[in-house]
Design an enzyme around this catalytic site. Structure first.
Site: not given
Ligand code: COA
Ligand code: MG
Length: 287
Positions: A11, A22, A69, A130, A157, A223-224, A271
């Site tokens: 996500y 990315k 989503r 959820e 959730d 998420i990461h 089996d």
């Molecule tokens: N998808 C794609 N790339 C992501 C990402 C994700 N979910 N989360 C982080 N990255 C990228 C950043 O852009 C960064 O890339 P870059 O340096 O090449 O620009 C690299 O990964 C490292 O990111 P980092 O600094 O460790 O994370 P952050 O502090 O920027 O973000 C979160 C942390 C948790 C906020 C982030 O991972 C995020 O937004 N996750 C998804 C949240 C979401 O969608 N929640 C709803 C569904 S449960």
């Molecule tokens: Mg949820």
């Protein structure tokens, strides 16, 4: 299930262009899910729709699945979400907080109408279960619509909805987690496991992914980017597992011809259930 299961489903908020770019062009991830729901603040929902559409129309996702989503049915945001993103042709829509079968049927009907108006190929549906209501109504939800491809278990959730406290053992969500995978199997849907929110602990992620695999899940939400390779690998059979599965299937074919339903390989009885497990491994390997 006809297609190869999604291993990691990543996500990112639709308002975060860098993350979408990315995920869709750099990361080796099966599914990219652009989020309009809880990853996006309420005052940025329209901006999120614009971002999702722009991504679907302008980025080359390569082999990655393109998912969006939407906001939950009943939120008041869901119709505008669908009207915006369906014309940009995502491969499937992820529906959060599915509490009853009517939620799926409403999205299916709306997607079908928009899809026909715009002359698009079939768009699938993936339901996130959820809530307490979602678990109680699982049978109707899983069988609600032929467009439905997968069930996702949302642990955070769900725990909130029953007043549970999340723990490392995940015992508090074991019943629901197991119910989701069982209903998915009963209706030939893919089951996708819960998110691990402490995205820096890779050992814990590997352990939890393995636990999900052992329960019957064939993929997991992430998420990461750091979580992606761990999860992709956890749900990819090893060469040894593939070799074992091929051996079991070949031996079973031979033994069936000889009239034997049960036989032994490496000192263990084989089996039908073991043969089915071997077939599942090959399906996960994309064979
Ligand atoms: N998808 C794609 N790339 C992501 C990402 C994700 N979910 N989360 C982080 N990255 C990228 C950043 O852009 C960064 O890339 P870059 O340096 O090449 O620009 C690299 O990964 C490292 O990111 P980092 O600094 O460790 O994370 P952050 O502090 O920027 O973000 C979160 C942390 C948790 C906020 C982030 O991972 C995020 O937004 N996750 C998804 C949240 C979401 O969608 N929640 C709803 C569904 S449960
Ligand atoms: Mg949820």
């Amino acid at each position: 299930m006809t297609h190869r299961p999604r291993r990691a489903l990543l996500y990112m908020p639709a308002t975060d262009w860098r993350k979408i770019e990315k995920a869709s062009t750099e990361l080796e991830v099966d599914s990219v899910c652009i989020d309009l729901e809880d990853g996006v603040a309420l005052n940025r929902k329209e901006e999120a729709r614009v971002g999702a559409v722009k991504a679907l129309q302008s980025l080359d996702f390569g082999p990655r699945e393109r998912l969006v989503r939407i906001n939950p049915v009943g939120s008041g945001l869901e119709l505008d979400d669908l009207k915006s993103v369906v014309p940009a042709a995502p491969q499937a829509i992820v529906i959060p907080k599915v509490d009853e079968a009517d939620h799926i049927r409403w999205v299916s009907k709306t997607v079908r109408k928009l899809q026909n108006e715009h002359g698009l190929p079939t768009i699938g549906l993936i339901a996130i279960i959820e809530s307490a209501c979602g678990i109680v109504d699982l049978r109707a939800i899983a069988g609600a619509d032929s467009r439905l491809e997968a069930l996702i278990f949302g642990a955070e959730d769900f725990a909130a909805s029953i007043g549970a406290i999340r723990t490392e053992s995940a015992a508090e969500v074991a019943y629901a987690r197991s119910a989701v995978v069982t209903h998915a199997a009963a209706y030939d849907l893919q089951a996708i496991d819960m998110v691990r929110t402490d995205y820096k602990d890779m050992e814990a992620l590997a352990r939890e992914s393995r636990q999900g695999l052992e329960m019957g899940y064939s993929g997991k939400q992430v998420i990461h980017p750091a979580q992606v390779p761990v999860v992709q690998q956890a749900f990819t059979p090893t060469p040894e597992e593939i070799a074992w599965a091929e051996k079991v299937i070949a031996a079973n074919n031979e033994n069936q011809k000889q009239g034997a339903g049960a036989f032994a390989i490496d000192g263990k009885m084989v089996d039908m259930p073991i043969v089915k497990a071997a077939e599942r491994i090959l399906a996960r390997a994309g064979h």
